[in-house]
Design a protein around this motif. Sequence first.
Motif, PDB file in Angstrom:
ATOM      1  N   ASN A   1      79.957  63.865 -46.623  1.00  0.00           N
ATOM      2  CA  ASN A   1      81.048  62.912 -46.837  1.00  0.00           C
ATOM      3  C   ASN A   1      81.857  63.275 -48.073  1.00  0.00           C
ATOM      4  O   ASN A   1      82.709  62.509 -48.517  1.00  0.00           O
ATOM      5  CB  ASN A   1      80.497  61.493 -46.969  1.00  0.00           C
ATOM      6  N   ASP A   2      81.574  64.431 -48.626  1.00  0.00           N
ATOM      7  CA  ASP A   2      82.231  64.913 -49.841  1.00  0.00           C
ATOM      8  C   ASP A   2      82.959  66.213 -49.501  1.00  0.00           C
ATOM      9  O   ASP A   2      82.332  67.237 -49.202  1.00  0.00           O
ATOM     10  CB  ASP A   2      81.174  65.140 -50.926  1.00  0.00           C
ATOM     11  N   SER A   3      84.284  66.182 -49.561  1.00  0.00           N
ATOM     12  CA  SER A   3      85.054  67.371 -49.207  1.00  0.00           C
ATOM     13  C   SER A   3      84.752  68.539 -50.134  1.00  0.00           C
ATOM     14  O   SER A   3      84.815  69.705 -49.718  1.00  0.00           O
ATOM     15  CB  SER A   3      86.549  67.050 -49.233  1.00  0.00           C
ATOM     16  N   SER A   4      84.402  68.255 -51.386  1.00  0.00           N
ATOM     17  CA  SER A   4      84.109  69.338 -52.317  1.00  0.00           C
ATOM     18  C   SER A   4      82.854  70.102 -51.909  1.00  0.00           C
ATOM     19  O   SER A   4      82.723  71.301 -52.194  1.00  0.00           O
ATOM     20  CB  SER A   4      83.958  68.786 -53.739  1.00  0.00           C
ATOM     21  N   VAL A   5      81.921  69.432 -51.236  1.00  0.00           N
ATOM     22  CA  VAL A   5      80.740  70.115 -50.717  1.00  0.00           C
ATOM     23  C   VAL A   5      81.139  71.088 -49.612  1.00  0.00           C
ATOM     24  O   VAL A   5      80.723  72.253 -49.584  1.00  0.00           O
ATOM     25  CB  VAL A   5      79.708  69.098 -50.192  1.00  0.00           C
ATOM     26  N   LEU A   6      81.965  70.619 -48.697  1.00  0.00           N
ATOM     27  CA  LEU A   6      82.388  71.479 -47.589  1.00  0.00           C
ATOM     28  C   LEU A   6      83.202  72.661 -48.092  1.00  0.00           C
ATOM     29  O   LEU A   6      83.163  73.753 -47.493  1.00  0.00           O
ATOM     30  CB  LEU A   6      83.178  70.653 -46.573  1.00  0.00           C
ATOM     31  N   GLU A   7      83.947  72.468 -49.170  1.00  0.00           N
ATOM     32  CA  GLU A   7      84.708  73.573 -49.747  1.00  0.00           C
ATOM     33  C   GLU A   7      83.777  74.720 -50.146  1.00  0.00           C
ATOM     34  O   GLU A   7      84.170  75.896 -50.096  1.00  0.00           O
ATOM     35  CB  GLU A   7      85.492  73.092 -50.973  1.00  0.00           C
ATOM     36  N   GLU A   8      82.561  74.407 -50.538  1.00  0.00           N
ATOM     37  CA  GLU A   8      81.597  75.430 -50.957  1.00  0.00           C
ATOM     38  C   GLU A   8      81.156  76.316 -49.787  1.00  0.00           C
ATOM     39  O   GLU A   8      80.609  77.401 -50.005  1.00  0.00           O
ATOM     40  CB  GLU A   8      80.367  74.771 -51.587  1.00  0.00           C
ATOM     41  N   PHE A   9      81.393  75.844 -48.563  1.00  0.00           N
ATOM     42  CA  PHE A   9      80.944  76.583 -47.384  1.00  0.00           C
ATOM     43  C   PHE A   9      82.106  77.188 -46.593  1.00  0.00           C
ATOM     44  O   PHE A   9      81.897  77.711 -45.502  1.00  0.00           O
ATOM     45  CB  PHE A   9      80.148  75.653 -46.459  1.00  0.00           C
ATOM     46  N   LYS A  10      83.307  77.149 -47.144  1.00  0.00           N
ATOM     47  CA  LYS A  10      84.482  77.580 -46.380  1.00  0.00           C
ATOM     48  C   LYS A  10      84.440  79.060 -46.019  1.00  0.00           C
ATOM     49  O   LYS A  10      85.027  79.474 -45.017  1.00  0.00           O
ATOM     50  CB  LYS A  10      85.762  77.259 -47.164  1.00  0.00           C
TER      51      LYS A  10
ATOM     52  N   SER B   1      80.780  80.999 -41.574  1.00  0.00           N
ATOM     53  CA  SER B   1      81.222  80.787 -40.190  1.00  0.00           C
ATOM     54  C   SER B   1      80.659  79.494 -39.615  1.00  0.00           C
ATOM     55  O   SER B   1      80.780  79.238 -38.420  1.00  0.00           O
ATOM     56  CB  SER B   1      80.762  81.966 -39.319  1.00  0.00           C
ATOM     57  N   TYR B   2      80.067  78.658 -40.450  1.00  0.00           N
ATOM     58  CA  TYR B   2      79.441  77.432 -39.974  1.00  0.00           C
ATOM     59  C   TYR B   2      80.509  76.390 -39.618  1.00  0.00           C
ATOM     60  O   TYR B   2      81.624  76.407 -40.150  1.00  0.00           O
ATOM     61  CB  TYR B   2      78.509  76.861 -41.042  1.00  0.00           C
ATOM     62  N   GLU B   3      80.141  75.466 -38.715  1.00  0.00           N
ATOM     63  CA  GLU B   3      81.039  74.353 -38.391  1.00  0.00           C
ATOM     64  C   GLU B   3      80.914  73.300 -39.490  1.00  0.00           C
ATOM     65  O   GLU B   3      79.855  72.698 -39.660  1.00  0.00           O
ATOM     66  CB  GLU B   3      80.697  73.739 -37.033  1.00  0.00           C
ATOM     67  N   LEU B   4      81.994  73.076 -40.204  1.00  0.00           N
ATOM     68  CA  LEU B   4      81.982  72.117 -41.304  1.00  0.00           C
ATOM     69  C   LEU B   4      82.404  70.754 -40.779  1.00  0.00           C
ATOM     70  O   LEU B   4      83.475  70.613 -40.164  1.00  0.00           O
ATOM     71  CB  LEU B   4      82.913  72.585 -42.418  1.00  0.00           C
ATOM     72  N   VAL B   5      81.559  69.770 -41.018  1.00  0.00           N
ATOM     73  CA  VAL B   5      81.728  68.440 -40.421  1.00  0.00           C
ATOM     74  C   VAL B   5      81.970  67.426 -41.529  1.00  0.00           C
ATOM     75  O   VAL B   5      81.125  67.266 -42.425  1.00  0.00           O
ATOM     76  CB  VAL B   5      80.479  68.046 -39.602  1.00  0.00           C
ATOM     77  N   TYR B   6      83.096  66.745 -41.436  1.00  0.00           N
ATOM     78  CA  TYR B   6      83.396  65.717 -42.441  1.00  0.00           C
ATOM     79  C   TYR B   6      82.918  64.363 -41.941  1.00  0.00           C
ATOM     80  O   TYR B   6      83.277  63.923 -40.844  1.00  0.00           O
ATOM     81  CB  TYR B   6      84.891  65.661 -42.737  1.00  0.00           C
ATOM     82  N   LEU B   7      82.088  63.720 -42.738  1.00  0.00           N
ATOM     83  CA  LEU B   7      81.528  62.412 -42.389  1.00  0.00           C
ATOM     84  C   LEU B   7      82.357  61.304 -43.033  1.00  0.00           C
ATOM     85  O   LEU B   7      82.470  61.249 -44.268  1.00  0.00           O
ATOM     86  CB  LEU B   7      80.074  62.324 -42.864  1.00  0.00           C
ATOM     87  N   VAL B   8      82.927  60.448 -42.195  1.00  0.00           N
ATOM     88  CA  VAL B   8      83.631  59.259 -42.680  1.00  0.00           C
ATOM     89  C   VAL B   8      82.623  58.118 -42.634  1.00  0.00           C
ATOM     90  O   VAL B   8      82.344  57.566 -41.566  1.00  0.00           O
ATOM     91  CB  VAL B   8      84.873  58.946 -41.834  1.00  0.00           C
ATOM     92  N   ASP B   9      82.078  57.776 -43.780  1.00  0.00           N
ATOM     93  CA  ASP B   9      81.000  56.790 -43.846  1.00  0.00           C
ATOM     94  C   ASP B   9      81.432  55.396 -43.414  1.00  0.00           C
ATOM     95  O   ASP B   9      80.695  54.681 -42.730  1.00  0.00           O
ATOM     96  CB  ASP B   9      80.462  56.696 -45.280  1.00  0.00           C
ATOM     97  N   ASP B  10      82.616  54.987 -43.848  1.00  0.00           N
ATOM     98  CA  ASP B  10      83.037  53.600 -43.687  1.00  0.00           C
ATOM     99  C   ASP B  10      83.795  53.390 -42.383  1.00  0.00           C
ATOM    100  O   ASP B  10      84.351  54.324 -41.789  1.00  0.00           O
ATOM    101  CB  ASP B  10      83.924  53.180 -44.859  1.00  0.00           C
TER     102      ASP B  10
ATOM    103  N   VAL C   1      89.844  61.148 -48.929  1.00  0.00           N
ATOM    104  CA  VAL C   1      89.106  62.331 -48.470  1.00  0.00           C
ATOM    105  C   VAL C   1      89.163  63.482 -49.466  1.00  0.00           C
ATOM    106  O   VAL C   1      88.543  64.529 -49.231  1.00  0.00           O
ATOM    107  CB  VAL C   1      89.621  62.805 -47.096  1.00  0.00           C
ATOM    108  N   THR C   2      89.911  63.328 -50.528  1.00  0.00           N
ATOM    109  CA  THR C   2      89.986  64.392 -51.526  1.00  0.00           C
ATOM    110  C   THR C   2      89.043  64.081 -52.685  1.00  0.00           C
ATOM    111  O   THR C   2      88.982  62.951 -53.168  1.00  0.00           O
ATOM    112  CB  THR C   2      91.421  64.553 -52.059  1.00  0.00           C
ATOM    113  N   GLU C   3      88.305  65.087 -53.104  1.00  0.00           N
ATOM    114  CA  GLU C   3      87.327  64.930 -54.175  1.00  0.00           C
ATOM    115  C   GLU C   3      87.530  66.036 -55.203  1.00  0.00           C
ATOM    116  O   GLU C   3      87.982  67.137 -54.874  1.00  0.00           O
ATOM    117  CB  GLU C   3      85.897  65.032 -53.614  1.00  0.00           C
ATOM    118  N   PRO C   4      87.196  65.777 -56.454  1.00  0.00           N
ATOM    119  CA  PRO C   4      87.257  66.836 -57.455  1.00  0.00           C
ATOM    120  C   PRO C   4      86.196  67.892 -57.164  1.00  0.00           C
ATOM    121  O   PRO C   4      85.203  67.619 -56.481  1.00  0.00           O
ATOM    122  CB  PRO C   4      86.972  66.101 -58.766  1.00  0.00           C
ATOM    123  N   PRO C   5      86.391  69.112 -57.649  1.00  0.00           N
ATOM    124  CA  PRO C   5      85.377  70.158 -57.427  1.00  0.00           C
ATOM    125  C   PRO C   5      84.021  69.728 -57.966  1.00  0.00           C
ATOM    126  O   PRO C   5      83.918  68.933 -58.908  1.00  0.00           O
ATOM    127  CB  PRO C   5      85.930  71.355 -58.208  1.00  0.00           C
ATOM    128  N   LEU C   6      82.988  70.248 -57.363  1.00  0.00           N
ATOM    129  CA  LEU C   6      81.645  69.944 -57.842  1.00  0.00           C
ATOM    130  C   LEU C   6      81.477  70.463 -59.268  1.00  0.00           C
ATOM    131  O   LEU C   6      81.958  71.558 -59.605  1.00  0.00           O
ATOM    132  CB  LEU C   6      80.589  70.590 -56.941  1.00  0.00           C
TER     133      LEU C   6
END
Length: 753
Positions: free
Chosen positions: A533-542, A545-554, A700-705
């Motif tokens: 649910n943290d876009s900055s986490v997914l940025e680390e995997f860009k 070749s994995y499928e990056l999945v964004y979780l909308v919690d609310d 959906v935007t987060e600061p870098p980790l």
Amino acid sequence: MRKMRSVLCLLVLCCSVAFVAAQRSNNVTSKWKTLSGDAPKVIARGGFSGLLPDSSFNAYMLAQAISSADWVAWCDVQLTKDGVGICFPDIKLNNASDIDTLYPNRNNNYSVNGIPQTGWFSIDFSIKDLAPVSLKQGVYSRSPRFDGTPQQILTVQDVATQVKPPGLWLNIQHDSFYSQHNLSMRSFVVSLSRSVIANYISSPEVNFLRSIASRLNPRVTKRVFRFLNEDDIEPSTSQTYGSLVKNLTFVKTFAAGILVPKHYIWPTDSSLYLQPHTSVVSDAHKEGLEIYAADFVNDVPFAYNYSYDPVAEYLSFIDNGEFSVDGVLSDFPMSPSASVDCFSHLGANDKPQVTLQIIAPQGASGDYPGCTDLAYTKAASDGADIIGCPVQMTKDGIPFCLSSINLIDTTTAAQSPFSDIATTAPELQITDGILTINLNWSDIQTLKPVISTRYSDFRLSRNPKARNVGKFMSLADFLTFSKTANVSGIMISIENAAYLAKQGLGVTDAVLDALSTAGYNNQTARKVMIQSNDSSVLEEFKKSSYELVYLVDDNISDIKNSTILEIKTFAKSVVITKKSVFPSEDAFIIGQTNIVQKLQSANLPVYVRLFNNEFISQAWDFFSDSSTEINNYVLGAGVDGLVTEYPGTAARYRRNRCLAYKNLPPYMSPVQPGSLLGLMTVQSMPPVEPPSPVLDVSDVTEPPLPPVAKINPSNDDGSTARAPTTPPNGQSSVVASILMSSVAVLLAIFMVY
């Protein structure tokens, strides 16, 4: 006019399928093990009484609209003081009507089967007296919101001529009581037979069935002996029903069939687990007796073996490979209708009829403690496509699978020696927790897992025998398991990455390293999904070749186009909540959003969470049936996948044959959102709730980790658990920073002590 309005609402409910309601599919080629070889009958007790007031016009019409074409309407017959037969579920009218409000001083005391009872009895009222009485929901755990719509008590003739069901079943429960008050149920039935065809007449009284034998055509009306509980006494013979069921040769002399509580067939022990089935079905069939099973309800806990799945229960009575009952009596006739036509005689290897990704984020966590070897093994065998590992970190840097960073939530930590290191973590909204980062992996392995108690407030327990079974799995163990499991991929979920970095633990690096070590970074045989649910986490995997999945919690009511474009910069698919698709108020669906279509139009597959079998987790519109709920999200909303704790239910749904029919039957067609609201008065509708927010770019935007902090082990303040006395098994290469020689391990131990 009142009834017309209700009929129109029910037609709206099933408008997309009305054209197929008149004919049921006969595509099942396997021979049924019923007495006749025909499909089992679906008998609707008081209509669709699981939702609407029992024996009301609306309840019967809803059953008519969404049951199998040859459904049978059940009517519990009571007699008024002027001898009119009415359909009412109980001998006391105050149990399911407002008669006590209209006639507050007309209650009475009578002996019923030798037991004194107080209430409002039909024998004290004429049919004219009952005209203003309105039916209401008699089961307090069910919604009372339909009670505000006036629903007259129906006569048997009303049901026959206004509802016009394909079959009519009259149950005569209290012939002796009415005879004691100079009212003849026999005379009523005989007189009725001249104008109304009753296909079945049942009674728990032998003498009553004998008394009507010569007056009814057995080719038109079947007499059915109804068994009560085994210890109850049948008044005509003074024998217990438990003894009579052992003498079906005698029963055959006055009846063509028997109706038994379902526990006569599949008994349960005191812990609500199934015992071996009895021989009563085969015994009845050997005597030439049809056998019907009663007491099916979706919204009351039944045997744990069925995992709160009503279809699984029905199938055990009609399609178990050994026998089939000739019909089932249910408060929810849609479920057995689908069980008979759509889910019976399916093979585990039957091909899916619809494209649907089934994701089990913790394995089969409805049946076993989540994230354990047993949960993952069952999920794979049940047909999950994707099994998931929510990654947590230990104090010694081991990534492992667990749904929460707080061990109190899913383990026995609170009852362990580690209970004295409970702490607070305001950043995680944890006020009293034992965090995984405060224990070493070897310490965590001394704990036991705990099965989810998600619905314990409603006294709905999950598989108590498996409450603490299974083994925890490190991420490395999970990756090794998934390579040989019968699944097509894995989902790694990452949360609290920024918090962990401040504690000196790099969870993203740990996951990347584990995937690389296991060989997942250079293979295509297994899909790898990374969820956060943290876009900055997914940025680390860009770069992967994995499928990056964004979780909308609310829950959200809409999503801006600019937000979708932003999501596409860091994710390839999206997970949203159920209420973000079908918003509800007080568990009634009020509409449908276009979020799924918006995301799919942007080439973002949509997965929806979280599906469970427990009826309390579903909107009323889905009739307390997990398969019905799934169907609405798949056919009604077009989602790409489901995130579920019960993957077996979703996998069976995906194979059901009705999805391949040219015309979907009514029991496999999506419910129209908001239709049930049309059966309520304005005053009875659920209160309007504030709409869920619209998902904005800023959401959906987060600061870098932050960089992983360097924590000096010598600064240990004593609040954390002791270090392990042995190296963690199989973990020496998971993260580069935790590689150490055996000498270093011994040194760390001496430092702690």
